[in-house]
Design an enzyme around this catalytic site. Structure first.
Site, short mmCIF file in Angstrom:
data_model
loop_
_atom_site.label_atom_id
_atom_site.label_comp_id
_atom_site.label_asym_id
_atom_site.label_seq_id
_atom_site.Cartn_x
_atom_site.Cartn_y
_atom_site.Cartn_z
N THR A 72 0.83 -1.31 0.04
CA THR A 72 -0.01 0.24 -0.21
C THR A 72 0.91 1.38 -0.13
O THR A 72 0.65 2.16 -0.71
CB THR A 72 -0.97 0.00 1.19
OG1 THR A 72 -1.81 -1.17 1.07
CG2 THR A 72 -1.96 1.26 1.18
N ASN A 160 -4.96 -11.14 -7.15
CA ASN A 160 -5.06 -11.82 -5.66
C ASN A 160 -6.18 -12.52 -5.57
O ASN A 160 -6.29 -13.46 -4.66
CB ASN A 160 -4.82 -10.61 -4.73
CG ASN A 160 -5.64 -9.43 -4.90
OD1 ASN A 160 -6.01 -8.87 -5.98
ND2 ASN A 160 -6.85 -9.23 -3.98
N GLN A 190 1.56 -10.27 -5.82
CA GLN A 190 1.44 -11.82 -6.03
C GLN A 190 2.28 -12.72 -6.80
O GLN A 190 2.48 -13.76 -7.11
CB GLN A 190 0.05 -12.01 -6.43
CG GLN A 190 -1.30 -11.66 -5.68
CD GLN A 190 -1.15 -12.22 -4.30
OE1 GLN A 190 -0.60 -13.69 -4.31
NE2 GLN A 190 -1.73 -11.71 -3.34
N SER A 210 5.21 -6.66 -1.22
CA SER A 210 4.96 -6.99 0.09
C SER A 210 5.53 -8.19 0.61
O SER A 210 5.27 -9.30 -0.01
CB SER A 210 3.09 -7.00 0.10
OG SER A 210 2.97 -6.66 1.57
N HIS A 212 4.61 -9.94 3.27
CA HIS A 212 4.12 -10.99 4.12
C HIS A 212 3.16 -11.74 3.29
O HIS A 212 2.48 -12.82 3.68
CB HIS A 212 3.12 -10.47 5.04
CG HIS A 212 1.88 -9.52 4.51
ND1 HIS A 212 0.51 -10.15 4.43
CD2 HIS A 212 1.62 -8.32 4.04
CE1 HIS A 212 -0.29 -9.23 3.82
NE2 HIS A 212 0.44 -8.01 3.54
N CYS A 337 -8.98 -7.68 2.36
CA CYS A 337 -9.18 -6.21 2.56
C CYS A 337 -10.75 -6.04 2.43
O CYS A 337 -11.40 -5.07 2.74
CB CYS A 337 -8.30 -5.34 1.89
SG CYS A 337 -6.60 -5.63 1.91
#
Length: 680
Positions: A72, A160, A190, A210, A212, A337
């Protein structure tokens, strides 16, 4: 049995080597990389080493790679940078496009960021979706028509929700052929560890990552910026990250990410594409066996081998999520989300799939660390879930004409949708049933249950003139291939074995009485039943079953007259449950999850305790028996605590002073390792 986590597109566990690296960074390599003493220099060396490794893996070349908090922030930085450059170009009198174009299936962080910075910077450009085709790939013809007027283009490497891989080469070719000067951001979240990337060899200006999503902890990510692409820092301050992203770096996160990147580089830790594709094929086979009629919402040949998106006819995503969760298989209904918003998938809507599929889709995703044993266990549990649905009459396409010995029993089932309720009353002795106040959206479920239980539909009755002019009644008859069934005239009775269903008038409403045990009151307020009480047709303890869902489940005349608000604490925490049960050995544990959820569990839910399965939609049929022992403790539980809270509140309102619910449900019981909880 331990949980099987198949929601890796939302987040992953942390690689043990990454945990060790983070621990080492916190305990020993805790220096500030901006410090010039030896401890700081050691920390900087570690950080530089991770950056170099990431640059090799991603083919960064002369581009820049900065560490940040995640995708983000990376998206925000990329959008801010591009839009600031566009404003400068426009202020200098240069032409810029009028469109900020993003793929219709992008993560919501992209359009939200575009709209936010477009507004704050006063650009007032048009933020527009780029459509995708039925396979979820960007519409290149539409892009070709728009690219000349596009100031910034945002696409993703892989989706995603569906795992669909974008045709980035075709997009790049189109940009080059049209000599487009649009800034191009590609969401690579991804893609890390799943697709080969050589960013410097592409036209991509910005690529956020990202950690995580690939076994690193939350709060660490990266942003690639092509050499020569504009960059405006999102945060200013101490000048860290070469002045591109101020703030002391997340050294533990960087160290952990470095361990994941090292595992990627060594090539032996993670599964190959072929292995992952084979795992997906095994899951597909089990899903098809478990759920006849299943539809996959993504093209296998154009998708990541780690993602499956599917819908099952007749089953909502919530029902499937509850079922999988009961079996301790963790999946999702789409982007994490957006999951709490309970809306149809905008990704699938953009692909123009039928509405029922967009509203009932499930995403199953795993990471490249998964092994064959986990896949085998997942397949076994998935097939167990299918059996649980069949035993609960929820797979109409799999029903067989053979009788189910001992399946039929006296019962009262409440089915609700959008605030409207239908009731199905069944009688074992006569193998017959009556439907009260049918709702069109519930017809497939009602018909499936009636067929599966081999019941004879004796009557369809309404407490008031149906608002649909009888459409639901007709649809139910057509589903069951029945030309006509009986009705009840005013004052008439219908025998169902030893039971009698009677129709009486109460104002303009028809009330249906099953002896003095149940009264089906339609939309009447419980207080309006007073004339029936005065006439001796009902008792203070007659259970009142309404045609509208106000979360009360059911009521009684006595409770309505007393207007009782549940008093006292309703909740029991999982940690205190063993002591409570020791203190109250006569307590009844009641699982109010659906029967298929209860059946999907392996073994009992609580060791050494008798558990009653009474789904919330069957609660009304059970309350009379419980109210005969108002002091005997009832402990209701479900998956999250929502349904059990309704059950406990209902019993308290009806006068059962010892009704409780397990706070947080089985989810919290598992999290706190409640000694009585056995994993499903």
């Amino acid at each position: 049995m331990k949980e099987i986590y198949l929601d890796s597109n939302a987040t992953t566990c942390v690689l043990p080597a990454a945990v060790a690296a983070a621990k080492q960074a916190m305990e020993q390599g805790y220096g500030n990389p901006s410090s010039t003493h030896a401890t700081g220099l050691q920390a900087k060396a570690m950080m530089d080493g991770v950056r170099q490794r990431a640059s090799r893996l991603l083919g960064v070349g002369d581009g820049r790679l900065m560490f940040n908090s995640g995708a983000t922030e990376g998206i925000q930085t990329a959008v801010l940078s591009a839009l600031c450059a566009l404003r400068e170009r426009r202020d200098a009198g240069k032409r810029i496009g009028s469109l900020l174009l993003y793929g219709a299936t992008e993560h919501k962080a992209v359009p939200e960021s575009l709209a936010h910075w477009n507004r704050l910077l006063g650009l007032n450009l048009e933020v527009r979706k780029l459509p995708v085709d039925a396979q979820g790939r960007h519409d290149l013809q539409a892009l070709g028509a728009l690219i000349g007027d596009t100031a910034m283009l945002c696409t993703m490497a892989a989706n995603n929700e569906t795992g669909v891989i974008s045709d980035l080469s075709a997009i790049e070719q189109l940009l080059q052929e049209r000599d487009a000067d649009a800034y191009w951001m590609v969401d690579c979240v991804q893609a890390l560890g799943k697709l080969q990337l050589h960013l410097a060899a592409t036209r991509i200006d910005y690529a956020p990552f990202s950690g995580h999503k690939l076994y690193a902890p939350k709060g660490i990510g990266m942003l690639y910026v092509r050499a020569g692409a504009p960059l405006t820092p999102l945060m200013m301050g101490g000048g860290q990250e070469a002045g591109l992203r101020s703030g002391t770096e997340n050294m533990a996160g960087i160290a952990a990410l470095g361990a994941v990147l090292a595992a990627l580089e060594d090539g032996s830790t993670f599964r190959s594409h072929a292995e992952l594709a084979a795992f997906r094929a095994r899951l597909v086979a089990s899903l098809e066996h478990a759920f006849p009629g299943i539809v996959f919402n993504m093209p296998f040949d154009l998708s990541l081998p780690t993602t499956l998106n599917f819908s099952v006819p007749g089953l909502s995503s919530k029902e499937l999520l509850d079922l999988f969760d009961a079996a301790r298989v963790r999946v999702s209904s789409g982007s994490a989300c957006s999951a709490a918003k309970a809306l149809p998938s905008y990704v699938l809507e953009a692909m123009h799939v039928p509405q029922w599929r967009a509203s009932s889709a499930i995403r199953l995703s795993f990471g490249p660390l998964i092994d064959a044993a986990t896949i085998a266990a997942a397949c076994a549990r998935i097939e167990r879930c299918g059996e649980a649905l069949r035993s609960s009459c929820l797979l109409p396409s799999a029903l067989t004409p053979s009788p189910h010995d001992g399946l039929i029993h006296d019962g009262l089932i409440q089915l609700c949708v959008d605030g409207q309720c239908s009731w199905l009353l069944s009688d074992a002795a006569s193998a017959s049933c009556v439907v009260i106040d049918p709702v069109a959206a519930l017809v497939p479920r009602l018909a499936a249950f009636i067929r599966c239980q081999h019941l004879t539909l004796r009557a369809i009755v309404h407490t008031a003139s149906p608002g649909d002019n009888g459409a639901a009644r007709l649809a139910l008859l057509q589903e069951l291939a029945i030309e006509q069934v009986g009705d009840l005239a005013a004052g008439g009775e219908l025998a169902m074995g030893q039971q009698r269903l009677r129709r009486v008038a109460c104002g303009a409403t028809h009330v249906y009485l099953l002896e003095q045990r149940f009264a089906f009151i339609g939309t009447l307020a419980p207080q309006a039943i007073a004339p029936l009480l005065d006439a001796g047709l009902v008792t203070p303890d007659t259970v009142l079953c309404a045609a509208c869902d106000d979360s009360s489940v059911c009521s009684t005349v006595r409770a309505a007259q007393a207007d009782v608000t549940p008093a006292g604490e309703l909740q029991l925490d999982a940690a205190g449950l063993p002591a409570f049960l020791h203190q109250h050995p006569d307590a009844i544990l009641v699982d109010v999850r659906e029967a298929y959820e209860h059946a999907a569990c392996a073994g009992t839910v609580f060791e050494g305790c008798e558990v009653h399965s009474v789904p919330l939609n069957r609660l009304a049929g059970q309350v009379s028996e419980w109210l005969q022992q108002p002091q005997r403790p009832l402990v209701f539980f479900c998956r999250s605590g929502n349904r059990s809270a309704r059950a406990a509140a209902c019993l308290r309102r009806l006068g059962h002073v010892a009704a409780w619910q397990l706070n947080g449900g089985m989810a919290m019981a598992e999290a706190t390792h409640c000694p009585l909880a056995i994993a499903a």
